[in-house]
Design an enzyme around this catalytic site. Sequence first.
Site, PDB file in Angstrom:
ATOM      1  N   GLU A 288     -11.488   3.990   2.701  1.00 12.06           N
ATOM      2  CA  GLU A 288     -11.791   5.408   2.840  1.00 12.06           C
ATOM      3  C   GLU A 288     -13.223   5.635   3.339  1.00 12.06           C
ATOM      4  O   GLU A 288     -13.531   6.660   3.923  1.00 12.06           O
ATOM      5  CB  GLU A 288     -11.596   6.103   1.470  1.00 12.06           C
ATOM      6  CG  GLU A 288     -10.768   7.359   1.565  1.00 12.06           C
ATOM      7  CD  GLU A 288     -10.401   7.930   0.201  1.00 12.06           C
ATOM      8  OE1 GLU A 288      -9.218   8.250   0.016  1.00 12.06           O
ATOM      9  OE2 GLU A 288     -11.269   8.063  -0.675  1.00 12.06           O
ATOM     10  N   HIS A 309       2.465 -18.074  -1.532  1.00 15.67           N
ATOM     11  CA  HIS A 309       3.884 -18.356  -1.289  1.00 15.67           C
ATOM     12  C   HIS A 309       4.561 -17.209  -0.545  1.00 15.67           C
ATOM     13  O   HIS A 309       5.780 -17.154  -0.462  1.00 15.67           O
ATOM     14  CB  HIS A 309       4.577 -18.650  -2.620  1.00 15.67           C
ATOM     15  CG  HIS A 309       3.996 -19.867  -3.289  1.00 15.67           C
ATOM     16  ND1 HIS A 309       4.609 -21.087  -3.266  1.00 15.67           N
ATOM     17  CD2 HIS A 309       2.827 -20.041  -3.950  1.00 15.67           C
ATOM     18  CE1 HIS A 309       3.854 -21.970  -3.898  1.00 15.67           C
ATOM     19  NE2 HIS A 309       2.758 -21.358  -4.327  1.00 15.67           N
ATOM     20  N   LYS A 423      -1.705  16.089   3.905  1.00 15.45           N
ATOM     21  CA  LYS A 423      -1.576  17.248   3.008  1.00 15.45           C
ATOM     22  C   LYS A 423      -1.217  18.501   3.814  1.00 15.45           C
ATOM     23  O   LYS A 423      -0.381  19.292   3.396  1.00 15.45           O
ATOM     24  CB  LYS A 423      -2.901  17.500   2.282  1.00 15.45           C
ATOM     25  CG  LYS A 423      -3.286  16.408   1.306  1.00 15.45           C
ATOM     26  CD  LYS A 423      -4.546  16.811   0.551  1.00 15.45           C
ATOM     27  CE  LYS A 423      -5.146  15.647  -0.191  1.00 15.45           C
ATOM     28  NZ  LYS A 423      -6.477  15.927  -0.701  1.00 15.45           N
TER      29      LYS A 423
HETATM   30  O1  PA5 Z   1     -12.194   9.031  -3.286  1.00 15.19           O
HETATM   31  C1  PA5 Z   1     -11.755  10.159  -3.166  1.00 15.19           C
HETATM   32  O2  PA5 Z   1     -12.490  11.106  -2.909  1.00 15.19           O
HETATM   33  C2  PA5 Z   1     -10.280  10.441  -3.315  1.00 15.19           C
HETATM   34  O3  PA5 Z   1      -9.556   9.308  -3.568  1.00 15.19           O
HETATM   35  C3  PA5 Z   1     -10.061  11.400  -4.471  1.00 15.19           C
HETATM   36  O4  PA5 Z   1     -10.617  10.855  -5.628  1.00 15.19           O
HETATM   37  C4  PA5 Z   1      -8.594  11.677  -4.677  1.00 15.19           C
HETATM   38  O5  PA5 Z   1      -8.043  12.215  -3.512  1.00 15.19           O
HETATM   39  C5  PA5 Z   1      -8.384  12.627  -5.836  1.00 15.19           C
HETATM   40  O6  PA5 Z   1      -9.086  13.806  -5.656  1.00 15.19           O
HETATM   41  P1  PA5 Z   1      -9.398  14.754  -6.865  1.00 15.19           P
HETATM   42  O7  PA5 Z   1     -10.251  14.012  -7.821  1.00 15.19           O
HETATM   43  O8  PA5 Z   1     -10.124  15.927  -6.272  1.00 15.19           O
HETATM   44  O9  PA5 Z   1      -8.081  15.136  -7.467  1.00 15.19           O
END
Ligand code: PA5
Length: 433
Positions: A288, A309, A423
């Site tokens: 990310e 494996h 989303k």
């Molecule tokens: O690292 C991140 O920002 C994301 O993985 C969020 O943590 C995830 O999408 C969850 O978001 P939120 O904490 O707003 O529900």
Amino acid sequence: MEKITIDIKNTKNFIGSSDLEVFQKEIYYKNIDLEQKKGKGSDFLGWHHLPSNISSELLEDIQNTANTIREKAKYFVVIGIGGSYLGARAVIEALSNPFSVYQKSNFPKIIYAGQNLSEDYLYNLLEFLKNEDYALTVISKSGTTTEPAIAFRLLKAQLEEKYGSEEAATRIIAITDAKKGALRTLANQKSYKTYVVPNDVGGRFSVLTPVGLLPIAVAGFDIKSLVDGAHNMEKLCSSSSSLTINPAALYAATRNALLKKGFNIEILINFSPTLMYFTEWWKQLFGESEGKENKGIFPAGANFTTDLHSMGQYIQEGRRELFETLISVKTPHKQVLIPNDNTDLDGLNYLSGKNVEYVNKMAELGTIKAHVDGGVPNIKIEISKINEANLGQLIYFFELACAYSGYLLEVNPFDQPGVEAYKKNMFALLGKP
Ligand code: PA5
């Protein structure tokens, strides 16, 4: 506390010291950008000096809450997705006996929810919890993420039906933004116990905030030691950006030098199956943070010897664009000796009296040699044992290395604009008003 070590000798056939020197210079400046908050995404640097800034009052408060939950509940449901659950799960699974789910324990058993949209998963979870004593934490920085919101709505209704609204409220802990979001509003209305996800800490960098610390404490692990480990690594890395002193700088420089030579897939590997979720956390952290603007090293994971494996063939002989980063654990906590067998039908008597870890270590050495000989460079990160302090060191090490790496790629390592695309489509299909 034993320091983690990083060994890059198995990259020497692929990159030279001049390749690393280029990055040494760059990291020197990127480190200044981080310290002076002058780089991309500098509003989200709360993680950078988090270990040295965590107050003992907050740790104590989290521990007290964990103790209260322990008295009340047999199960503790952690509702969250992505950065709001992976850090806690990584640490809890790394430290847990994999068979503890089948055993009696003094600590609540941790169950995860809100990390998928599977109807069967939620049905089975509700059925299971119907007649069990449980409490939950709902963790969402935005307070509006669909997966945890649906799981929370269902479990809140079940808790309220089981215990009544007032008692249910004492079994719910919300971890969210200090002021904004639907979850903050509800928590205020219902007087839930709450913790704050700091404004300047993104989800994937939040394991050392209440987001990770509360579930880890409820599971019975030592959060102070975890934070101390991270703090030690923070001190070491803050002392210098030199590749010979700062392990995060060395790791970031090495992986970026490898990328420049065409190694664009990194596999985090281990020979200790409880590290599987640590790898999941690492995948999110790097995926990310780096994967944007058509750049980044693709983060993959494999758990050995299991995956030797299955994935072993590809790693040995597939496309030569892979490198591996090994988390090597020097010593296990327990010892199991291989017994002698009079018939020796399985031909294993040459190992009689040896402990299983000896075999595992030889598998590790043999694998790394085979992969390096086959064209897969290897970075080795070694920890003495899997414990809280070492996991804390590793967490900070990877977070800082990830920030350096993002800056070397000239992307903002602290945003995730691409996560919105699915989303948007899903909400359009659902007809969200
Ligand atoms: O690292 C991140 O920002 C994301 O993985 C969020 O943590 C995830 O999408 C969850 O978001 P939120 O904490 O707003 O529900």
